[in-house]
Structures are given as C-alpha cells and as structure tokens.
Design an enzyme around this catalytic site. Structure first.
Site, PDB file in Angstrom:
ATOM      1  CG  ASP A  13     -25.327  42.426  29.793  1.00 30.09           C
ATOM      2  OD1 ASP A  13     -25.281  43.080  30.846  1.00 30.09           O
ATOM      3  OD2 ASP A  13     -25.925  41.342  29.693  1.00 30.09           O
ATOM      4  N   GLY A  15     -22.520  47.530  26.732  1.00 30.26           N
ATOM      5  CA  GLY A  15     -21.340  48.361  26.986  1.00 30.26           C
ATOM      6  C   GLY A  15     -21.763  49.805  27.227  1.00 30.26           C
ATOM      7  CE  LYS A  16     -27.682  49.914  29.114  1.00 33.79           C
ATOM      8  NZ  LYS A  16     -27.599  48.502  28.805  1.00 33.79           N
ATOM      9  N   GLY A  17     -22.096  51.357  30.064  1.00 39.74           N
ATOM     10  CA  GLY A  17     -21.454  51.981  31.216  1.00 39.74           C
ATOM     11  C   GLY A  17     -20.489  53.086  30.824  1.00 39.74           C
ATOM     12  CE  LYS A  18     -15.539  53.783  25.650  1.00 39.19           C
ATOM     13  NZ  LYS A  18     -14.523  53.167  24.819  1.00 39.19           N
ATOM     14  N   GLY A  40     -26.470  46.403  35.901  1.00 40.53           N
ATOM     15  CA  GLY A  40     -25.099  46.631  36.349  1.00 40.53           C
ATOM     16  C   GLY A  40     -24.352  47.451  35.322  1.00 40.53           C
ATOM     17  CG  HIS A  41     -24.958  51.036  33.720  1.00 38.79           C
ATOM     18  ND1 HIS A  41     -25.687  52.174  33.518  1.00 38.79           N
ATOM     19  CD2 HIS A  41     -25.486  50.099  32.907  1.00 38.79           C
ATOM     20  CE1 HIS A  41     -26.630  51.924  32.622  1.00 38.79           C
ATOM     21  NE2 HIS A  41     -26.522  50.670  32.252  1.00 38.79           N
ATOM     22  CD  GLN A 225     -32.620  46.089  33.475  1.00 36.76           C
ATOM     23  OE1 GLN A 225     -33.429  46.993  33.470  1.00 36.76           O
ATOM     24  NE2 GLN A 225     -31.899  45.807  34.533  1.00 36.76           N
ATOM     25  CB  THR A 240     -36.438  43.122  32.950  1.00 36.28           C
ATOM     26  OG1 THR A 240     -36.309  43.360  34.352  1.00 36.28           O
ATOM     27  CG2 THR A 240     -36.597  44.455  32.218  1.00 36.28           C
ATOM     28  CB  THR A 300     -26.086  41.780  37.957  1.00 39.93           C
ATOM     29  OG1 THR A 300     -26.116  43.135  37.549  1.00 39.93           O
ATOM     30  CG2 THR A 300     -26.853  41.640  39.257  1.00 39.93           C
ATOM     31  CE  LYS A 331     -17.484  44.071  25.481  1.00 41.74           C
ATOM     32  NZ  LYS A 331     -17.672  42.831  26.178  1.00 41.74           N
ATOM     33  CG  ASP A 333     -12.141  46.116  21.330  1.00 40.00           C
ATOM     34  OD1 ASP A 333     -13.333  46.474  21.315  1.00 40.00           O
ATOM     35  OD2 ASP A 333     -11.587  45.665  22.348  1.00 40.00           O
ATOM     36  N   GLY A 412     -12.741  49.768  22.957  1.00 39.22           N
ATOM     37  CA  GLY A 412     -11.932  49.371  24.117  1.00 39.22           C
ATOM     38  C   GLY A 412     -12.539  49.938  25.377  1.00 39.22           C
TER      39      GLY A 412
HETATM   40  P1  IMP Z   1     -35.040  40.156  35.856  1.00 42.29           P
HETATM   41  O1  IMP Z   1     -34.838  41.546  35.401  1.00 42.29           O
HETATM   42  O2  IMP Z   1     -34.108  39.732  36.941  1.00 42.29           O
HETATM   43  O3  IMP Z   1     -36.487  39.868  36.163  1.00 42.29           O
HETATM   44  O4  IMP Z   1     -34.678  39.171  34.639  1.00 42.29           O
HETATM   45  C1  IMP Z   1     -35.475  39.099  33.445  1.00 42.29           C
HETATM   46  C2  IMP Z   1     -34.571  38.931  32.224  1.00 42.29           C
HETATM   47  O5  IMP Z   1     -33.815  40.112  32.034  1.00 42.29           O
HETATM   48  C3  IMP Z   1     -33.543  37.795  32.355  1.00 42.29           C
HETATM   49  O6  IMP Z   1     -33.322  37.236  31.076  1.00 42.29           O
HETATM   50  C4  IMP Z   1     -32.291  38.524  32.811  1.00 42.29           C
HETATM   51  O7  IMP Z   1     -31.116  37.838  32.475  1.00 42.29           O
HETATM   52  C5  IMP Z   1     -32.415  39.813  32.021  1.00 42.29           C
HETATM   53  N1  IMP Z   1     -31.713  40.947  32.625  1.00 42.29           N
HETATM   54  C6  IMP Z   1     -32.098  41.684  33.686  1.00 42.29           C
HETATM   55  N2  IMP Z   1     -31.205  42.659  33.932  1.00 42.29           N
HETATM   56  C7  IMP Z   1     -30.255  42.553  32.997  1.00 42.29           C
HETATM   57  C8  IMP Z   1     -29.075  43.321  32.696  1.00 42.29           C
HETATM   58  O8  IMP Z   1     -28.750  44.319  33.345  1.00 42.29           O
HETATM   59  N3  IMP Z   1     -28.334  42.889  31.634  1.00 42.29           N
HETATM   60  C9  IMP Z   1     -28.711  41.834  30.878  1.00 42.29           C
HETATM   61  N4  IMP Z   1     -29.802  41.106  31.109  1.00 42.29           N
HETATM   62  C10 IMP Z   1     -30.572  41.465  32.163  1.00 42.29           C
END
Ligand code: IMP
Length: 431
Positions: A13, A15-18, A40-41, A225, A240, A300, A331, A333, A412
């Site tokens: 998270d 802010g890689k998407g942009k 989730g990007h 991630q 993860t 996500t 981020k 800003d 931004g």
């Molecule tokens: P899992 O990937 O669902 O097995 O989750 C393992 C850990 O990675 C947990 O702390 C999740 O919140 C974190 N996590 C998995 N994917 C993301 C992501 O895209 N952004 C931030 N945290 C993630």
C-alpha cells in the site's frame, strides 16, 4: 538499462499503483511475478477508479505486453471479473498479444479459503482471507492444481485430483462431507470454465521473456505487496506466502532474468494491515489523523490501515535486501501543514539500541522506536515549484541513512502530481 524492478519498500500500500502505471507506459513488457488476489493496485482510467488484483498494470496500455508468470496464484472468479472490467473500459477484447499467462501458475481453490479461515481463527496473521497462503503451501507441498493441470485433465480426473487434495488436508477441515462433495463439484465447474476463458492467453512465458530480454525490450517487473511482507525476508511469520522482493523475479521463470534497475516505493510515513510488529506505529490521535488524511483503508479488504512514522531502520533493511538504488516517495501531500513529523532512527530492545536488522524476523512487538522529530513542510513545493526546504531535508536524511537516492516525490493521485528530484522523468529509469 532494459529491465526494471519496482517494489514496495514497506508493508504494501505504498501508492505503487500510480507509479507503476506511469512506468508501464514507458515499457514494452510488464510482468507480475508473485501474489494474486490479495494485492490491489489502484489505477484511474477514464475517471473510473479500478483496482487490479492480478492483471499487470500495463493492461490499459495498448502497446504493452503483459505477462503473468509462474510465481503467481490465480483466483478464477476475481481474475475473470478483472478481465471483464478491463475489456469494458478499453472497449475491446484483450488479445493474446497483450496478455500472456503461464500454465504453471497455481489456482486458488475454495479449499484454500477454508484452510485459511480455520488457521486464522487459531493463530491470527490478519491475512486478506483470499486463500493465498494455503495455495502457496500446496505448491511447496507438491500438490498444487495448476492452470495446465486443469487444461489437461478430464472433468472426472480433475474431480479425483481434488478429492485426493481434500483428503490430504482432512485433518484441518471439519465440514459435512456432502457440503464438501458439492464444493468439489462446483470447483470442477469453475476451474474448467476459468481455463476456457483464459486459454487464449496461456503460453510458454519463459520463451516470450527470453526473446524480450534478447531484443532489449523495456521490461518492468511489477511487485505486489511490499518488501516487509516477503515470505523469506519480511517480518516472518507475519508475511504473505510469496517472495515479494527481487528474488521473486528470479524464481518466477524458467530462465534467468537480469534486473538492471531497482526502484522502491515508500510512503513518507508507514502503514500496515493485519497483525505483526510495527515499531513506529502511532496508536494516538496523530496516527488517527494521518489515517484519515491519507484515506488509509486496504484496497482489497477495506480494512483500516495501522499508521506509523517513517521507519529508517526498516527502510534501510528493505533497500539493502533488494539492492534498491532509487526511492520514490509517495503521499508527501498528506503530511503538508503538520507542525512536525517523526522518523524512527533505531529501536530499543532489552535496554540495547538496535539500528540494524539482520532480517525482518528480528522485528518484534516489544521493540520501542527511537523517534527523531523534525519540522514538517507547509507545502510540498514553493511558488516556483522548488521542493520545500523541510521536505528536502527529509529526503537528504533518507539518503544518508539508506544510501539510496530519492528520485521522485509524489504528492497526489494525479499523474502530474510528481516532482522529479534525482531523475528527469519516469523514462529516465530505463536510461
Ligand atoms: P495474505 O497475503 O492474505 O496471506 O496476508 C498476509 C499478510 O500480508 C497480512 O498482514 C495481509 O494484510 C498482508 N497483505 C497481503 N496483501 C497485501 C497488500 O496488497 N497490501 C497490504 N498488505 C497485504
């Protein structure tokens, strides 16, 4: 430079998407090498906000070839939904020249979500509950169901394969047998219709990538991630199931893929979702304010993200673990106008000061941060567009501490909300 690794340097998270979208536009090939529906990007396309879970971020650029390599695990329904959304937005079918999927990718099954529910209820990691961890476990356990398997097996054989897999896991799932039989039958249907849908894209990705490397195509390796969630180098066991860092690229293909440039993305503060140590965490009003100002909710799962100051010990570790030379700060800003801000320069643990992490696993809940406060920037730039002195000082501190340069500052959601500092443009990363 022809190949470029772009990863998150914190817990996801960042802010890689942009950023990835902007660099994807300069690329010929964009490859996702790990993760699945847990990531989730967030991208903006034609005034719509879209969250891509599986598809590489070059999917909206008509000239980019997108590759989903072995290292990924695929959730059939989510991926089909994503493909449908992308095709609706671009107004055409995505052809095989724009998307290649390895048949060696594993499928995330309802069984994996069951296993995860049960484990989370006993020992909480705070996962996204998308079945990602158990799907990777089955890969290591040599019993994963891969896309190529589903293509090759008859419905009957696939059913038998799934029954055996459920039996393998029987100590962990306690459900009514009739319910499980229905689930297996439904899984066969879903998997078969899934592979029918993606069949045009399934190909030998190693060969495709070998050709791209030989032709010096500009190749972006898109991380999902963040470095601290890497199964080997992250804050184990609160990680993860995949290798989110540079090693994931090498493990994701049947050929060696060189990485010429290594770029990391970090927020000017830190966030984390799920459980696990987070020494710089702000469990106070300042943390709540940053959470609100930065809209820190998971892309996500919609969960509130935990918030903390920028952690220089952690950042240096991620940078060294991945050979990162360039940092893109995001981020900026969000903190504009704060009176002062903190950075963590060390941790105290058992009365001793620790400035260096051997591995992410060394980070513990007991660690206390050593915080240095510094004046915050009123705005990111002055009227002439020059980086404000406080923000410049912040960048220099990061550079001194980590050895990497801060090349871009994002302030931004719009593409134009960036200042180039050590680089002239996104294209420059490929120079
Ligand atoms: P899992 O990937 O669902 O097995 O989750 C393992 C850990 O990675 C947990 O702390 C999740 O919140 C974190 N996590 C998995 N994917 C993301 C992501 O895209 N952004 C931030 N945290 C993630």
């Amino acid at each position: 430079m022809s190949t470029l690794l772009l990863i998150g340097l914190q817990w996801g998270d960042e802010g890689k998407g942009k950023i990835v979208d902007a660099i994807a536009e300069e690329s010929d090939v964009v490859m996702r090498y790990q993760g699945g529906a847990n990531s989730g990007h967030t991208l903006k396309q034609k005034d719509e906000t879209i969250v891509l879970h599986h598809l590489p971020s070059g999917i909206f650029h008509p000239t980019v070839a997108n590759v989903m390599s072995w290292g990924m695990v695929l959730s059939p329904k989510v991926l089909i939904e994503e493909l449908d959304t992308v095709e609706r937005i671009v107004g055409r079918k995505i052809g095989p020249e724009h998307l290649a999927i390895s048949g060696h990718t594993s499928i995330v099954l309802p069984l994996h979500c069951r296993l995860e529910e049960r484990r989370e209820s006993r020992r909480k990691i705070g996962t996204t509950r998308r079945g990602i961890g158990p799907a990777y476990e089955d890969r290591i356990g040599r019993c994963a169901v891969r896309v190529a398997d589903v293509m090759a097996l008859s419905e009957k054989a696939l059913k038998a394969r799934l029954e055996a897999l459920y039996e393998d896991h029987d100590l962990e799932i306690s459900a009514d047998q009739r319910e499980l039989n229905e689930e297996i039958a439904e899984t066969v249907r879903v998997c078969k219709s899934f592979v029918d849908r993606i069949a045009p894209y399934v190909t030998r990705v190693s060969r495709l990538m070998a050709t791209a490397v030989r032709e010096h195509k500009k190749i972006l390796f898109e991380g999902a991630q963040g470095a601290m969630l890497d199964v080997q180098q992250g804050t184990y066991p609160y990680v993860t199931g995949s290798m989110t860092g540079h090693a994931g690229v090498h493990a994701a293909m049947g050929i060696y893929l060189p990485i010429d440039a290594r770029v990391g993305v970090a927020k000017v503060y830190c966030t984390r979702v799920g459980e696990g140590p987070f020494p710089s965490e702000l469990k106070n009003e300042v943390g709540e304010k940053i959470q609100t100002d930065g809209h820190e909710f998971g892309a996500t799962t919609g969960r509130k993200r935990r918030v903390g100051w920028l952690d220089l010990v952690q950042l240096r570790y991620s940078i060294l673990a991945n050979g990162i030379t360039d940092v893109i700060l995001t981020k900026a800003d969000v903190l504009s106008g704060y009176k002062d801000i903190g950075v963590v320069r060390a941790y105290t643990t058992d009365g001793a000061e620790l400035e260096w992490l051997e591995g992410g696993f060394e980070m513990t809940e007991e660690m206390k941060p050593v915080v240095q406060m510094m004046p915050c920037w009123k705005q990111v730039t002055d009227a002439q567009g020059k980086i404000s002195p406080e923000l410049e000082e912040f960048c220099v501190l990061i550079e001194k501490y980590t050895g990497a340069r801060v090349s871009v500052i994002s302030y931004g959601p719009k593409r134009k909300d960036v200042i180039f500092r050590g680089r002239k443009s996104f294209q420059d990363f490929y120079q």
